[in-house]
Design an enzyme around this catalytic site. Structure first.
Site, PDB file in Angstrom:
ATOM      1  N   ASP A 253      19.387  52.138 -79.638  1.00  0.00           N
ATOM      2  CA  ASP A 253      20.932  52.305 -78.896  1.00  0.00           C
ATOM      3  C   ASP A 253      21.141  53.765 -78.936  1.00  0.00           C
ATOM      4  O   ASP A 253      22.091  54.645 -78.405  1.00  0.00           O
ATOM      5  CB  ASP A 253      22.016  51.638 -79.325  1.00  0.00           C
ATOM      6  CG  ASP A 253      21.864  52.173 -81.198  1.00  0.00           C
ATOM      7  OD1 ASP A 253      21.749  52.910 -81.754  1.00  0.00           O
ATOM      8  OD2 ASP A 253      23.666  51.717 -81.650  1.00  0.00           O
ATOM      9  N   ASN A 254      20.504  54.383 -79.540  1.00  0.00           N
ATOM     10  CA  ASN A 254      20.218  55.809 -79.567  1.00  0.00           C
ATOM     11  C   ASN A 254      19.158  56.866 -80.670  1.00  0.00           C
ATOM     12  O   ASN A 254      18.158  56.484 -81.197  1.00  0.00           O
ATOM     13  CB  ASN A 254      21.568  56.620 -80.389  1.00  0.00           C
ATOM     14  CG  ASN A 254      22.768  56.074 -81.335  1.00  0.00           C
ATOM     15  OD1 ASN A 254      23.382  55.483 -81.662  1.00  0.00           O
ATOM     16  ND2 ASN A 254      21.539  56.579 -82.173  1.00  0.00           N
TER      17      ASN A 254
ATOM     18  N   HIS B  65      21.383  51.561 -89.470  1.00  0.00           N
ATOM     19  CA  HIS B  65      22.919  52.394 -89.936  1.00  0.00           C
ATOM     20  C   HIS B  65      22.638  51.854 -90.984  1.00  0.00           C
ATOM     21  O   HIS B  65      22.898  51.431 -91.381  1.00  0.00           O
ATOM     22  CB  HIS B  65      23.715  51.462 -89.034  1.00  0.00           C
ATOM     23  CG  HIS B  65      24.832  52.654 -88.349  1.00  0.00           C
ATOM     24  ND1 HIS B  65      25.587  53.291 -89.654  1.00  0.00           N
ATOM     25  CD2 HIS B  65      25.661  53.403 -86.869  1.00  0.00           C
ATOM     26  CE1 HIS B  65      26.726  53.787 -88.603  1.00  0.00           C
ATOM     27  NE2 HIS B  65      26.618  53.885 -87.824  1.00  0.00           N
TER      28      HIS B  65
ATOM     29  N   ASP C  86      19.613  49.609 -84.123  1.00  0.00           N
ATOM     30  CA  ASP C  86      21.046  50.576 -84.409  1.00  0.00           C
ATOM     31  C   ASP C  86      20.083  51.647 -84.958  1.00  0.00           C
ATOM     32  O   ASP C  86      20.479  51.615 -85.969  1.00  0.00           O
ATOM     33  CB  ASP C  86      22.305  49.933 -84.845  1.00  0.00           C
ATOM     34  CG  ASP C  86      23.630  50.738 -84.522  1.00  0.00           C
ATOM     35  OD1 ASP C  86      23.436  51.521 -84.306  1.00  0.00           O
ATOM     36  OD2 ASP C  86      24.810  50.166 -85.077  1.00  0.00           O
ATOM     37  N   ASP C  87      20.803  52.842 -84.348  1.00  0.00           N
ATOM     38  CA  ASP C  87      20.130  54.367 -84.837  1.00  0.00           C
ATOM     39  C   ASP C  87      18.324  53.849 -85.769  1.00  0.00           C
ATOM     40  O   ASP C  87      18.652  55.004 -85.832  1.00  0.00           O
ATOM     41  CB  ASP C  87      21.282  54.365 -86.331  1.00  0.00           C
ATOM     42  CG  ASP C  87      22.537  54.728 -86.173  1.00  0.00           C
ATOM     43  OD1 ASP C  87      22.701  54.859 -84.963  1.00  0.00           O
ATOM     44  OD2 ASP C  87      23.108  55.357 -86.682  1.00  0.00           O
TER      45      ASP C  87
ATOM     46  N   LYS D 278      26.022  43.145 -83.298  1.00  0.00           N
ATOM     47  CA  LYS D 278      26.925  44.206 -82.488  1.00  0.00           C
ATOM     48  C   LYS D 278      27.227  43.934 -81.545  1.00  0.00           C
ATOM     49  O   LYS D 278      26.591  44.421 -80.797  1.00  0.00           O
ATOM     50  CB  LYS D 278      26.485  45.164 -83.721  1.00  0.00           C
ATOM     51  CG  LYS D 278      27.322  46.741 -83.013  1.00  0.00           C
ATOM     52  CD  LYS D 278      26.802  48.025 -84.392  1.00  0.00           C
ATOM     53  CE  LYS D 278      27.518  49.070 -83.492  1.00  0.00           C
ATOM     54  NZ  LYS D 278      27.264  50.218 -83.894  1.00  0.00           N
TER      55      LYS D 278
ATOM     56  N   CYS E  38      26.174  55.325 -80.180  1.00  0.00           N
ATOM     57  CA  CYS E  38      26.012  53.699 -80.110  1.00  0.00           C
ATOM     58  C   CYS E  38      26.376  52.587 -79.533  1.00  0.00           C
ATOM     59  O   CYS E  38      26.449  52.270 -78.625  1.00  0.00           O
ATOM     60  CB  CYS E  38      26.194  52.605 -81.248  1.00  0.00           C
ATOM     61  SG  CYS E  38      27.692  53.596 -82.475  1.00  0.00           S
TER      62      CYS E  38
ATOM     63  N   ARG F  36      25.576  50.930 -75.766  1.00  0.00           N
ATOM     64  CA  ARG F  36      25.928  49.558 -75.405  1.00  0.00           C
ATOM     65  C   ARG F  36      26.900  48.764 -74.484  1.00  0.00           C
ATOM     66  O   ARG F  36      26.796  48.373 -74.172  1.00  0.00           O
ATOM     67  CB  ARG F  36      26.708  48.490 -77.301  1.00  0.00           C
ATOM     68  CG  ARG F  36      25.683  48.869 -77.620  1.00  0.00           C
ATOM     69  CD  ARG F  36      26.369  48.681 -79.604  1.00  0.00           C
ATOM     70  NE  ARG F  36      25.018  48.711 -80.158  1.00  0.00           N
ATOM     71  CZ  ARG F  36      24.835  48.211 -81.228  1.00  0.00           C
ATOM     72  NH1 ARG F  36      24.853  47.306 -81.274  1.00  0.00           N
ATOM     73  NH2 ARG F  36      23.554  48.716 -82.263  1.00  0.00           N
TER      74      ARG F  36
ATOM     75  N   HIS G 117      30.876  45.858 -81.031  1.00  0.00           N
ATOM     76  CA  HIS G 117      31.460  47.661 -80.442  1.00  0.00           C
ATOM     77  C   HIS G 117      32.570  47.840 -79.497  1.00  0.00           C
ATOM     78  O   HIS G 117      32.022  49.048 -79.374  1.00  0.00           O
ATOM     79  CB  HIS G 117      30.407  48.794 -81.271  1.00  0.00           C
ATOM     80  CG  HIS G 117      31.259  50.249 -81.722  1.00  0.00           C
ATOM     81  ND1 HIS G 117      29.880  51.297 -81.795  1.00  0.00           N
ATOM     82  CD2 HIS G 117      31.906  49.412 -82.611  1.00  0.00           C
ATOM     83  CE1 HIS G 117      31.420  51.723 -82.253  1.00  0.00           C
ATOM     84  NE2 HIS G 117      31.939  51.269 -82.704  1.00  0.00           N
TER      85      HIS G 117
ATOM     86  N   LYS H 188      20.455  61.617 -83.527  1.00  0.00           N
ATOM     87  CA  LYS H 188      21.629  60.560 -82.716  1.00  0.00           C
ATOM     88  C   LYS H 188      22.537  61.849 -82.614  1.00  0.00           C
ATOM     89  O   LYS H 188      23.383  62.531 -83.861  1.00  0.00           O
ATOM     90  CB  LYS H 188      22.285  59.891 -84.019  1.00  0.00           C
ATOM     91  CG  LYS H 188      23.399  59.208 -83.383  1.00  0.00           C
ATOM     92  CD  LYS H 188      23.495  58.638 -84.750  1.00  0.00           C
ATOM     93  CE  LYS H 188      25.315  57.324 -83.925  1.00  0.00           C
ATOM     94  NZ  LYS H 188      25.379  56.494 -85.145  1.00  0.00           N
TER      95      LYS H 188
END
Length: 634
Positions: free
Chosen positions: A362-363, A255, A34-35, A151, A72, A76, A153, A420
């Site tokens: 994810d980004n 993140h 994540d990130d 995660k 994110c 996903r 989300h 991001k």
């Protein structure tokens, strides 16, 4: 359990490829960070210790032109469905649609574009909608054991949980982010959680369709997901479950809030004392040495006017900034350690050779300088001072709350532009590596090799389905799944390219679009147009040839107006095909609601941060109306 499975939990021939009784179906392990920035992993040019991911890369392939969405949950959603996030229900992060002040600011009288046109609209539900069929649903139906730890989300309420979208076993972090140690301050004197933090500090989880009332102790997110995934795989072996598995392993790290166990943070003491600009140059050079970018690449200049230059920081400010980066690095190393313990178990049990393992972010890296945001200034800063300990020695622990800002982020996204939430390469180009089952033909590249073909997270689902021998129910957009019409996948299987039978993953005329928060982009071949609002961009379309200009430095829009016009028409086509509702007026007023939109900040289906919500979630659920929409101005 699927009807095709017997009482022992196995499908009769589910472990064999259709039409080939001698070939076992592969397992799948899909890992998402994540990130994470493009060069954070050692095998992608970084200095962070990632030996387990490096080992996977040495046995597989690294991709240097692989793309996600700019944020994110949209990414996903595309991983889960193989189609565009505006179709799948995550046109925007629900948290960003919920409040206009979290979206792209513009200079002048209008500080933010209203997100009201998106609220309640098809494609902006904030969860995976019924238009799509999820990858684990199809694999479960085909006899796979489907597992998830990490995660989600993609929905907060029980009818949106992973077990409703094909996961037999799931331990899911439901919101966008939270405290990695599950620390929650005990509020005093009628204090309330500031608006910006409501959806970013409570570690809300579900397991197999039920809200988790209490997390295991001690709790740290990455370790918790690693332990849970390991337990699922061990249980499979103990039950002698012969089904192949699909394991989705998405982390919430790195993140913010930046937090990591002390033993990992210690590894990076002093490593970043020279500052982000020096780190950026070191990583760029190592990327060149590894063949991850051209020797003559021109990096985009750092864009960080909202924060001080490194040379202008005080000694204390530099120390805290370096510590934040040390903690970030520790989070990445902890991810790697938890990848390692799962991969090691697969190797010990003889499963790794038959397992497709892939890892991605994810980004792009998170570069927001939240301290400069109006919604953060004031009440949130005071809240942090009262309830958190952001002293230098305490940074990274559960009762600290920090982020690292745009300069460190752009050290990780270089040579690309920005980070991001932006549709520039820095926001959407992400690291991707894959290790293939033994016997899988990767004629396109040698083990440890680097692939430069354009690809996206949407390509993952069709690739996995083809490798598993499973057909999508709607290959041409007219099929049904369990009685409901579902859309086809926009992604393409990588298998023919990996076998070396096709020169690219996508045809030369393939159009890929991006849009989030009033920022937009379209790519076709080597050409890309980008729309970035002020103050980070000119608030008009820019155009770049990425084959010659990876950094998106030289705008060719004025030099080639005809090409620009053609590509703007591609944007129009992308909007129509995917249902984008642009926020920026310059991107087109395509959609209008037939009724007044809902007011902001009252839109979440489940306001889990409010008192009593977790004890009585039924009392906080809300039916969200959906409005008709129509194309206008055509």
């Amino acid at each position: 359990m699927s009807a095709s499975q017997d009482s022992k939990g196995t499908a009769g021939d589910s472990n064999k490829m259709p039409g080939d009784s001698n070939k076992k179906r592969p397992n799948f392990l899909v890992i998402v960070a994540d990130d994470l920035g493009f060069s954070d992993l050692s095998c992608f040019g970084g200095e962070i210790r990632t030996p387990n991911l490096d080992r996977l890369a040495s046995k597989g392939l690294r991709f240097t032109d692989f793309h996600a969405a700019a944020a994110c949950s949209p990414s996903r959603a595309m991983i889960m469905t193989g189609t565009d996030h505006h179709i799948a229900g995550l046109g925007n992060l629900i948290e960003w649609t919920n409040r206009s002040d979290q979206n792209a600011p513009s200079e002048g009288e209008i500080k933010h574009w209203s997100t009201a046109p998106q609220r309640g609209m098809s494609g902006y539900e904030g969860y995976l909608n019924d238009k799509v069929v999820a990858l684990p649903e199809l694999l479960q139906d085909a006899g796979y054991l489907t597992l998830m730890a990490g995660k989600w989300h993609l929905g907060l309420t029980p009818e949106r949980f992973p077990h409703k979208r094909g996961f037999e076993k799931s331990f899911a972090h439901l919101p966008a982010c939270s405290n990695h140690y599950a620390y929650e301050p005990q509020l005093q004197d009628q204090d309330q959680i500031p608006g910006f933090m409501t959806m970013s500090f409570i570690a809300l989880h579900s397991e197999d369709g039920e809200y988790v009332k209490e997390l295991p102790k001690p709790w740290y997110s990455s370790n918790g997901y690693g332990d849970k995934m390991l337990s699922y795989l061990k249980a499979r072996n103990e039950k002698q479950d012969e089904r192949p598995f699909f394991a989705y392993y998405p982390f919430t790290a790195p993140h913010w809030p930046l937090q990591a166990p002390d033993e990992y943070v210690e590894h990076y003491k002093g490593v970043y004392d020279e500052g982000p600009d020096v780190l950026r140059q070191k990583r760029l050079q190592r990327m060149k040495d590894l063949g991850l970018c051209p020797e003559n690449v021109e990096p985009h200049p750092v864009v960080a006017d909202e924060v001080k230059e490194w040379s202008d920081l005080t000694v204390e400010e530099k120390a805290k900034s370096c510590k934040a980066m040390e903690v970030f690095a520790a989070m990445v190393e902890c991810i790697d350690a938890n990848v390692g313990k799962v991969v090691d178990y697969l190797e010990e049990t003889g499963e790794l050779d038959n397992t497709f393992v892939c890892f991605m972010s994810d980004n792009g890296a998170e570069g927001a300088a939240y301290e400069a945001y109006p919604i953060v200034q004031g009440s949130m800063i005071q809240h942090l001072k009262r309830y958190y300990d952001n002293s230098l020695e305490n940074l990274g622990r559960g009762n600290s709350f920090i982020w690292y800002g745009p300069r460190w982020a752009q050290a990780a996204t270089a040579p690309s532009r920005l980070y991001k939430a932006f549709t520039t390469e820095g926001g959407v180009k992400v690291p991707f590596l894959a290790k293939f089952p033994v016997g899988f033909d990767t004629g396109a590249g040698e083990k440890g090799g680097i692939m430069g073909a354009f690809s996206t997270v949407m390509d993952l689902a069709p690739t996995i389905l083809e490798m598993a021998g499973v057909a999508h129910p709607s290959p041409d957009g007219t099929g049904k799944y369990h009685g409901r019409e579902v859309v086809s996948m926009r992604g393409k299987s990588m298998v023919p390219f990996l076998h070396g039978t096709t020169p690219t993953i996508h045809p030369k005329d393939f159009i890929n679009g991006w849009e989030t928060c009033g920022r937009a982009a379209v790519r076709c071949g080597d050409w890309k147009i980008v729309f970035i609002p002020k103050p980070k961009g000119p608030e008009k379309w820019q155009m770049y040839n990425l084959a010659r200009d990876q950094g998106e430095v030289h705008d060719l829009a004025e030099q080639e107006p005809e090409r620009l016009a053609r590509m703007i028409k591609m944007w129009d086509r992308y909007v129509l095909e995917t249902g984008v509702i642009p926020l920026a007026p310059a991107l087109g007023n395509w959609m209008e609601a037939m009724e007044a939109q809902m007011p902001e900040d009252v839109w979440m289906e489940y306001e889990y941060w409010k008192e009593g919500a977790r004890e009585d979630p039924e009392g906080f659920r809300r039916e969200v109306p959906r409005f008709e929409r129509r194309v206008v101005g055509m």
